[in-house]
Motif scaffolding. Structure first.
Motif, PDB file in Angstrom:
ATOM      1  N   LEU A   1       0.859  -1.186   0.000  1.00 23.08           N
ATOM      2  CA  LEU A   1       0.000   0.000   0.000  1.00 23.08           C
ATOM      3  C   LEU A   1       0.893   1.233   0.000  1.00 23.08           C
ATOM      4  CD1 LEU A   1      -2.747  -0.794   2.667  1.00 23.08           C
ATOM      5  CD2 LEU A   1      -3.199  -0.051   0.337  1.00 23.08           C
ATOM      6  N   ALA A   2       0.626   2.168  -0.889  1.00 25.30           N
ATOM      7  CA  ALA A   2       1.423   3.393  -0.935  1.00 25.30           C
ATOM      8  C   ALA A   2       0.521   4.573  -1.253  1.00 25.30           C
ATOM      9  CB  ALA A   2       2.530   3.270  -1.988  1.00 25.30           C
ATOM     10  N   ARG A   3       0.880   5.735  -0.711  1.00 30.21           N
ATOM     11  CA  ARG A   3       0.113   6.958  -0.917  1.00 30.21           C
ATOM     12  C   ARG A   3       0.809   7.800  -1.990  1.00 30.21           C
ATOM     13  NH1 ARG A   3      -4.973   8.888  -0.045  1.00 30.21           N
ATOM     14  NH2 ARG A   3      -5.039  10.932   0.952  1.00 30.21           N
ATOM     15  N   GLU A   4       0.049   8.240  -2.997  1.00 23.80           N
ATOM     16  CA  GLU A   4       0.641   9.006  -4.085  1.00 23.80           C
ATOM     17  C   GLU A   4      -0.421   9.936  -4.683  1.00 23.80           C
ATOM     18  OE1 GLU A   4       2.212   7.875  -8.483  1.00 23.80           O
ATOM     19  OE2 GLU A   4       3.185   6.793  -6.823  1.00 23.80           O
ATOM     20  N   ASN A   5      -0.150  11.240  -4.684  1.00 23.83           N
ATOM     21  CA  ASN A   5      -1.065  12.226  -5.257  1.00 23.83           C
ATOM     22  C   ASN A   5      -2.482  12.110  -4.680  1.00 23.83           C
ATOM     23  OD1 ASN A   5       0.992  13.219  -6.955  1.00 23.83           O
ATOM     24  ND2 ASN A   5       0.534  11.636  -8.490  1.00 23.83           N
TER      25      ASN A   5
ATOM     26  N   ALA B   1      -9.435 -11.015  11.793  1.00 30.09           N
ATOM     27  CA  ALA B   1      -8.503 -11.979  12.390  1.00 30.09           C
ATOM     28  C   ALA B   1      -7.518 -12.558  11.384  1.00 30.09           C
ATOM     29  CB  ALA B   1      -9.278 -13.115  13.058  1.00 30.09           C
ATOM     30  N   TYR B   2      -7.747 -12.344  10.082  1.00 28.71           N
ATOM     31  CA  TYR B   2      -6.850 -12.864   9.044  1.00 28.71           C
ATOM     32  C   TYR B   2      -5.944 -11.758   8.487  1.00 28.71           C
ATOM     33  CZ  TYR B   2      -9.213 -17.284   9.346  1.00 28.71           C
ATOM     34  OH  TYR B   2      -9.689 -18.490   9.820  1.00 28.71           O
ATOM     35  N   THR B   3      -5.776 -10.713   9.278  1.00 28.45           N
ATOM     36  CA  THR B   3      -4.868  -9.629   8.918  1.00 28.45           C
ATOM     37  C   THR B   3      -3.443 -10.146   8.759  1.00 28.45           C
ATOM     38  OG1 THR B   3      -6.230  -7.947   9.994  1.00 28.45           O
ATOM     39  CG2 THR B   3      -3.873  -7.476   9.783  1.00 28.45           C
ATOM     40  N   ASP B   4      -2.769  -9.698   7.687  1.00 25.29           N
ATOM     41  CA  ASP B   4      -1.379 -10.106   7.477  1.00 25.29           C
ATOM     42  C   ASP B   4      -0.461  -8.909   7.745  1.00 25.29           C
ATOM     43  OD1 ASP B   4      -1.689  -8.510   5.236  1.00 25.29           O
ATOM     44  OD2 ASP B   4      -1.737 -10.176   3.808  1.00 25.29           O
ATOM     45  N   GLU B   5       0.680  -8.857   7.067  1.00 29.22           N
ATOM     46  CA  GLU B   5       1.664  -7.807   7.323  1.00 29.22           C
ATOM     47  C   GLU B   5       1.475  -6.583   6.431  1.00 29.22           C
ATOM     48  OE1 GLU B   5       3.478  -8.296   9.832  1.00 29.22           O
ATOM     49  OE2 GLU B   5       3.079 -10.441  10.100  1.00 29.22           O
ATOM     50  N   LEU B   6       0.354  -6.487   5.733  1.00 29.20           N
ATOM     51  CA  LEU B   6       0.165  -5.386   4.788  1.00 29.20           C
ATOM     52  C   LEU B   6       0.272  -4.022   5.468  1.00 29.20           C
ATOM     53  CD1 LEU B   6      -0.542  -4.502   1.899  1.00 29.20           C
ATOM     54  CD2 LEU B   6      -2.969  -4.698   2.527  1.00 29.20           C
ATOM     55  N   TRP B   7      -0.351  -3.894   6.654  1.00 30.95           N
ATOM     56  CA  TRP B   7      -0.246  -2.647   7.399  1.00 30.95           C
ATOM     57  C   TRP B   7       0.550  -2.913   8.680  1.00 30.95           C
ATOM     58  CZ3 TRP B   7      -1.526   2.067   5.641  1.00 30.95           C
ATOM     59  CH2 TRP B   7      -1.384   3.123   6.545  1.00 30.95           C
ATOM     60  N   PRO B   8       1.658  -2.228   8.892  1.00 31.19           N
ATOM     61  CA  PRO B   8       2.517  -2.506  10.046  1.00 31.19           C
ATOM     62  C   PRO B   8       1.755  -2.452  11.369  1.00 31.19           C
ATOM     63  CG  PRO B   8       3.592  -0.992   8.535  1.00 31.19           C
ATOM     64  CD  PRO B   8       2.186  -1.158   8.038  1.00 31.19           C
ATOM     65  N   ASP B   9       1.980  -3.462  12.184  1.00 29.92           N
ATOM     66  CA  ASP B   9       1.458  -3.549  13.557  1.00 29.92           C
ATOM     67  C   ASP B   9      -0.035  -3.839  13.658  1.00 29.92           C
ATOM     68  OD1 ASP B   9       3.932  -3.150  14.722  1.00 29.92           O
ATOM     69  OD2 ASP B   9       3.687  -0.993  14.902  1.00 29.92           O
TER      70      ASP B   9
ATOM     71  N   GLU C   1      -8.763   4.497  12.091  1.00 30.15           N
ATOM     72  CA  GLU C   1      -8.323   5.293  10.956  1.00 30.15           C
ATOM     73  C   GLU C   1      -6.802   5.161  10.901  1.00 30.15           C
ATOM     74  OE1 GLU C   1      -8.977   9.722   9.027  1.00 30.15           O
ATOM     75  OE2 GLU C   1      -9.182   9.472  11.207  1.00 30.15           O
ATOM     76  N   LEU C   2      -6.309   4.429   9.913  1.00 25.06           N
ATOM     77  CA  LEU C   2      -4.895   4.111   9.843  1.00 25.06           C
ATOM     78  C   LEU C   2      -4.082   5.256   9.240  1.00 25.06           C
ATOM     79  CD1 LEU C   2      -5.235   0.425   8.604  1.00 25.06           C
ATOM     80  CD2 LEU C   2      -4.905   1.233  10.953  1.00 25.06           C
ATOM     81  N   ALA C   3      -4.675   5.999   8.335  1.00 27.48           N
ATOM     82  CA  ALA C   3      -4.076   7.167   7.685  1.00 27.48           C
ATOM     83  C   ALA C   3      -5.205   7.863   6.940  1.00 27.48           C
ATOM     84  CB  ALA C   3      -2.951   6.751   6.732  1.00 27.48           C
ATOM     85  N   ASP C   4      -4.902   8.928   6.200  1.00 27.26           N
ATOM     86  CA  ASP C   4      -5.949   9.626   5.458  1.00 27.26           C
ATOM     87  C   ASP C   4      -6.660   8.669   4.504  1.00 27.26           C
ATOM     88  OD1 ASP C   4      -5.323  11.986   6.687  1.00 27.26           O
ATOM     89  OD2 ASP C   4      -4.144  12.796   5.022  1.00 27.26           O
TER      90      ASP C   4
ATOM     91  N   LEU D   1      -4.722   3.606  15.623  1.00 29.48           N
ATOM     92  CA  LEU D   1      -4.268   2.257  15.958  1.00 29.48           C
ATOM     93  C   LEU D   1      -3.522   2.244  17.285  1.00 29.48           C
ATOM     94  CD1 LEU D   1      -2.797  -0.284  13.489  1.00 29.48           C
ATOM     95  CD2 LEU D   1      -1.609   0.136  15.636  1.00 29.48           C
ATOM     96  N   LYS D   2      -3.869   1.288  18.128  1.00 28.91           N
ATOM     97  CA  LYS D   2      -3.198   1.104  19.409  1.00 28.91           C
ATOM     98  C   LYS D   2      -2.908  -0.374  19.593  1.00 28.91           C
ATOM     99  CE  LYS D   2      -3.588   2.054  24.372  1.00 28.91           C
ATOM    100  NZ  LYS D   2      -4.467   2.591  25.443  1.00 28.91           N
ATOM    101  N   THR D   3      -1.645  -0.729  19.659  1.00 28.00           N
ATOM    102  CA  THR D   3      -1.277  -2.135  19.754  1.00 28.00           C
ATOM    103  C   THR D   3      -1.463  -2.655  21.180  1.00 28.00           C
ATOM    104  OG1 THR D   3       1.049  -1.611  20.209  1.00 28.00           O
ATOM    105  CG2 THR D   3       0.407  -1.934  17.898  1.00 28.00           C
ATOM    106  N   VAL D   4      -1.574  -3.974  21.293  1.00 23.57           N
ATOM    107  CA  VAL D   4      -1.676  -4.657  22.580  1.00 23.57           C
ATOM    108  C   VAL D   4      -0.401  -5.487  22.731  1.00 23.57           C
ATOM    109  CG1 VAL D   4      -3.040  -6.237  23.999  1.00 23.57           C
ATOM    110  CG2 VAL D   4      -4.183  -4.760  22.324  1.00 23.57           C
TER     111      VAL D   4
END
Length: 421
Positions: free
Chosen positions: A208-212, A235-243, A350-353, A395-398
């Motif tokens: 995932l990348a932000r551009e324009n 529950a099947y979240t992978d490494e696409l979004w850090p943490d 809300e992970l980012a804009d 986002l708040k990690t446990v």
């Protein structure tokens, strides 16, 4: 692809497949083809947004297609605890929306003629002990104050409704019901496509990348460019979004289904309500449209044959609950993953804009995923975020989540061993 559950094999609704062949530019990219992703796609498409769903495996591959199939109202927490944690603004609104969530699911099923073996006869929360019964009595009093159609059963009434005399009582929620969860998931996919959404399966988002002011979703089949992104991976979240994997404790839930039974099973949940108990390591049981008994509990399937640990556990529990059945055979076993939060409430991050993820459903995926999909569509089409059923947070990690995940896996294994002896 290998079948993932009984529901995968028995669903009348056909599987939906699709592959991206060129770059796509859309208003909304949805990652994940389960309840959340498909409800988001359906509701966004109905509001006139262009939508692309990207599923790494197949529709319903994760928790949606492995679900127990209970269409329950509200969440695990008693209503008073929900109000206490969410406050006077969000608490009552959350309780109202999630109390009405089963009806909303049933309306979608009717509206789109989703073939998913639906029942609307309620669910039963069964007391496994006197302490469990006292807890149900307290819940009943709270729901009664809120005017909910929930009945408290004594031991004799519970035995008649369930077909087993091992429980101390029960709470019947008449708002609830059951479905074939894979059938419901595939039906949502069909409805979303009919509304104009596009679905890609067998395609994993690798970056995932932000551009324009747009989001670029990289896949092996090309790019998807979107204004908004919804991650519906739970529950099947992978490494696409850090943490993101670190915001919940992941536990497994396993189920086994018997062969189709005859009249000897007619006394078991004759109204075909779904049941779960008040035990700390809960179990569930239901009778499906083809007269199979489906029983499950927390943990993984251990051993794939009738001599395996999970099969022995299931045989022992069915004999305890329904001794008149005698020896039975199982035709299917499977397990799935559940995202548990520390306070047993879901989240909307809300992970980012312009990128959001509803997550942490605590085993209530059917209603929560459906309601949050509608909420995401409302948000992306101008609804005030304060009107959502939950506040949007960052986002708040446990930090203890991985430790608890390993601890629970060990405890659930020990439970199977102990209860299969």
């Amino acid at each position: 692809m290998t079948q993932i559950s009984l529901w995968d094999r028995s669903s009348i609704e056909e599987d939906m497949t699709g592959t991206a062949t060129q770059e796509a530019k859309v208003d909304v990219a949805v990652v994940g083809g389960g309840f959340t992703g498909l409800s988001t796609a359906l509701h966004c498409a109905q509001k006139g947004l262009s939508v692309q769903v990207i599923e790494a495996e197949k529709i319903g591959f994760g928790g949606s297609g492995r679900n127990v199939g209970l269409v329950n109202a509200s969440v695990w927490l008693p209503p008073a605890d929900v109000r206490k944690q969410l406050g006077d603004n969000y608490g009552p609104r959350f309780l109202k929306e999630f109390s009405e969530a089963p009806e909303y699911v049933f309306n979608l099923i009717e509206q789109h003629q989703i073939r998913c073996e639906v029942t609307k006869t309620g669910t039963v929360h069964a007391a496994h002990s006197p302490t469990g019964l006292r807890s149900l009595q307290e819940r009943h009093a709270e729901w009664q104050r809120l005017g909910a159609p929930v009945d408290l059963l004594d031991r004799a009434e519970a035995a008649k409704l369930i077909g087993s005399d091992v429980f101390y009582g029960g709470l019947v929620d008449h708002r609830a019901g059951t479905v074939n969860p894979m059938g419901y998931c595939r039906g949502l996919a069909r409805a979303a496509m009919a509304a104009g959404a596009k679905i890609i399966t067998g395609t994993r988002v690798t970056k995932l990348a932000r551009e324009n002011n747009k989001w670029i979703l990289e896949t092996p089949n090309g790019q998807v460019i979107a204004k908004h992104v919804i991650l519906g991976t739970n529950a099947y979240t992978d490494e696409l979004w850090p943490d993101l994997k670190k915001v919940f404790t992941m536990i497994h839930y396993f189920q086994l289904a018997t062969n189709s039974l005859g009249p000897e099973a007619d006394h078991i949940l004759p109204g075909r309500q779904g049941l779960w108990d008040t035990g700390q390591i809960m179990f569930s049981v239901r009778r499906d449209a083809f007269n199979r008994i489906v029983i499950g509990s927390m943990g993984k399937v251990i051993g794939a044959t009738e001599k395996g640990l999970s099969h022995r556990w299931a045989q022992k529990q069915i004999k305890r609950l329904f001794p008149a059945l005698g020896d039975i055979q199982f035709e299917e076993s499977w397990h799935g993953q559940i995202a548990m939060t520390p306070d047993h409430l879901p989240r909307i991050y809300e992970l980012a804009d312009n990128i959001y993820t509803p997550i942490g459903y605590n085993g209530r995926g059917i209603t929560t995923g459906t309601v949050f999909g509608r909420a995401m569509a409302n948000l992306l089409t101008g609804a005030d975020r304060t009107s959502l059923p939950l506040p949007i947070t960052t986002l708040k990690t446990v930090p203890t989540a991985p430790i608890y995940s390993r601890f629970y896996e060990t405890a659930f294994y020990a439970n199977q061993v102990f209860k299969s002896i």
